[in-house]
Enzyme design. Structure first.
Site, short mmCIF file in Angstrom:
data_model
loop_
_atom_site.label_atom_id
_atom_site.label_comp_id
_atom_site.label_asym_id
_atom_site.label_seq_id
_atom_site.Cartn_x
_atom_site.Cartn_y
_atom_site.Cartn_z
N ASP A 1 0.68 -1.21 -0.42
CA ASP A 1 -0.09 0.16 -0.05
C ASP A 1 1.16 1.06 0.21
O ASP A 1 1.55 1.75 0.74
CB ASP A 1 -0.94 0.03 1.65
CG ASP A 1 -1.73 1.07 1.46
OD1 ASP A 1 -1.82 2.03 0.58
OD2 ASP A 1 -2.74 1.31 2.60
N ILE A 2 1.01 1.98 -1.39
CA ILE A 2 1.69 3.42 -1.28
C ILE A 2 1.54 4.30 0.25
O ILE A 2 2.34 4.85 0.41
CB ILE A 2 1.30 3.99 -2.56
CG1 ILE A 2 2.81 4.65 -3.01
CG2 ILE A 2 0.37 4.84 -2.80
CD1 ILE A 2 2.88 4.69 -4.51
N ASN B 1 -7.39 11.48 -11.25
CA ASN B 1 -7.81 11.97 -12.44
C ASN B 1 -7.88 13.28 -12.83
O ASN B 1 -7.97 14.29 -12.12
CB ASN B 1 -9.65 12.03 -12.08
CG ASN B 1 -10.17 12.32 -11.15
OD1 ASN B 1 -10.52 13.69 -11.13
ND2 ASN B 1 -10.78 11.63 -10.30
N GLY C 1 -10.19 4.06 -6.55
CA GLY C 1 -8.24 3.12 -6.24
C GLY C 1 -7.53 4.15 -5.00
O GLY C 1 -7.62 4.37 -3.96
N ASP D 1 -5.64 6.37 -5.81
CA ASP D 1 -6.59 8.32 -5.55
C ASP D 1 -7.51 7.87 -4.18
O ASP D 1 -6.60 8.55 -3.03
CB ASP D 1 -7.18 8.42 -6.32
CG ASP D 1 -7.66 10.17 -6.87
OD1 ASP D 1 -6.78 10.80 -6.04
OD2 ASP D 1 -8.17 11.10 -7.40
N SER E 1 -2.88 3.97 -14.33
CA SER E 1 -3.61 3.43 -15.12
C SER E 1 -4.08 2.36 -15.22
O SER E 1 -4.65 2.03 -16.43
CB SER E 1 -2.95 4.50 -16.74
OG SER E 1 -3.10 5.25 -16.96
N THR E 2 -3.16 1.06 -15.08
CA THR E 2 -3.26 0.10 -14.73
C THR E 2 -4.77 -1.02 -13.95
O THR E 2 -5.01 -1.66 -13.76
CB THR E 2 -2.32 -0.43 -13.87
OG1 THR E 2 -2.31 -0.65 -12.95
CG2 THR E 2 -1.27 0.07 -15.17
N GLY E 3 -5.88 0.72 -13.73
CA GLY E 3 -6.75 -0.10 -12.20
C GLY E 3 -7.95 0.50 -13.62
O GLY E 3 -7.78 0.06 -14.50
N1 AR6 Z 1 -1.19 0.86 -2.98
C1 AR6 Z 1 -0.41 1.21 -3.53
N2 AR6 Z 1 -1.29 1.26 -5.15
C2 AR6 Z 1 -2.84 0.64 -5.29
C3 AR6 Z 1 -3.35 0.84 -4.29
C4 AR6 Z 1 -2.33 0.89 -3.04
N3 AR6 Z 1 -3.25 1.29 -1.57
N4 AR6 Z 1 -4.43 0.49 -4.74
C5 AR6 Z 1 -4.96 0.38 -5.60
N5 AR6 Z 1 -3.62 0.47 -5.81
P1 AR6 Z 1 -6.56 3.14 -9.90
P2 AR6 Z 1 -5.62 4.39 -12.75
C6 AR6 Z 1 -3.08 -0.11 -7.94
O1 AR6 Z 1 -7.85 2.92 -10.59
O2 AR6 Z 1 -6.07 2.85 -13.41
C7 AR6 Z 1 -9.33 6.91 -9.43
O3 AR6 Z 1 -11.10 7.06 -9.47
C8 AR6 Z 1 -4.21 -0.74 -8.00
O4 AR6 Z 1 -3.90 -1.93 -8.41
O5 AR6 Z 1 -6.42 3.32 -8.77
O6 AR6 Z 1 -4.57 5.14 -13.24
C9 AR6 Z 1 -9.37 8.49 -10.21
O7 AR6 Z 1 -9.96 9.04 -9.39
C10 AR6 Z 1 -3.57 -0.33 -9.81
O8 AR6 Z 1 -2.62 -1.12 -10.59
O9 AR6 Z 1 -5.66 3.88 -11.22
C11 AR6 Z 1 -9.36 8.02 -11.48
O10 AR6 Z 1 -11.37 8.68 -12.16
C12 AR6 Z 1 -3.15 0.70 -9.65
O11 AR6 Z 1 -3.48 1.75 -8.17
C13 AR6 Z 1 -9.16 6.64 -11.98
O12 AR6 Z 1 -9.23 5.59 -10.88
C14 AR6 Z 1 -4.21 2.17 -10.57
O13 AR6 Z 1 -5.59 1.87 -10.16
C15 AR6 Z 1 -7.60 6.11 -11.94
O14 AR6 Z 1 -7.12 5.64 -12.67
#
Ligand code: AR6
Length: 173
Positions: free
Chosen positions: A11-12, A25, A33, A35, A122-124
């Site tokens: 967890d970052i 975003n 996620g 964020d 971007s990978t979520g």
């Molecule tokens: N620590 C580290 N990595 C994490 C954590 C954490 N606590 N939680 C999730 N991840 P995403 P995106 C990873 O969806 O695809 C948001 O709603 C997760 O496994 O968070 O860039 C924003 O507001 C994945 O590999 O971000 C935007 O609207 C990675 O973080 C949108 O999502 C990114 O997943 C951005 O989408």
């Protein structure tokens, strides 16, 4: 590969580094996620500074980055960058994702940040293919480090097993 690049899983929001990067975003107003996790753990000071940035410059474009306090996080700063939504790959997604890494590192260098951690931008929710995203991330960070001696540590922190496995393979080769 530059030996200042490190890999971790977890967890970052728990990392004690100078700066963590947020996959935000363009509204900078928070979300799900990573964020959501960063804003929850860091408290309202982060959102307050994001609002000031929005008032000044009207959000953040895809590929760009902005910096705020880390609030209650162990990290001193959060660098918010906006990854591209994957839309088939013909909409400049790869270059925009590379820009997220290089622009975040530029901001870090401008703020005397010596240790920084990146999530897998971007990978979520944004659905960027994880293997492509990992290659771009590693390549872009490695290229930056070639031209910069001041940065001491760049951590890729992977949350899910798939990303962790991909980075492990890339960084061991
Ligand atoms: N620590 C580290 N990595 C994490 C954590 C954490 N606590 N939680 C999730 N991840 P995403 P995106 C990873 O969806 O695809 C948001 O709603 C997760 O496994 O968070 O860039 C924003 O507001 C994945 O590999 O971000 C935007 O609207 C990675 O973080 C949108 O999502 C990114 O997943 C951005 O989408």
């Amino acid at each position: 590969m530059d030996d200042r690049i490190k890999l971790q899983q977890g967890d970052i929001t728990k990392l004690q580094v100078d700066a963590i990067v947020n996959a935000a975003n363009s509204s900078l107003m928070g979300g799900g996620g990573v964020d959501g996790a960063i804003h929850r753990a860091g408290g309202k000071q982060i959102l307050e500074e994001c609002k000031q940035i929005v008032n000044r410059q009207g959000g953040c474009k895809t590929g760009n980055a902005v910096i705020t306090t880390g609030g209650k996080l162990p990290a001193r700063y959060v660098i918010h960058t906006v990854g591209p939504v994957w839309n088939g790959g013909k909409h400049n997604e790869e270059e925009l994702l590379a820009n997220c890494y290089s622009n975040s590192l530029k901001i870090a260098a401008g703020n005397v940040i010596k240790a920084i951690a990146f999530p897998n931008i971007s990978t979520g929710v944004y659905r960027f293919p994880k293997d492509k995203a990992a290659s771009i991330a590693v390549k872009t960070v490695d290229a930056f480090l070639h031209t910069n001696r001041d940065m001491e540590e760049v951590i890729f922190i992977c949350f899910d097993d798939e990303n962790y496995g991909l980075y492990k393979r890339l960084l061991n080769n």
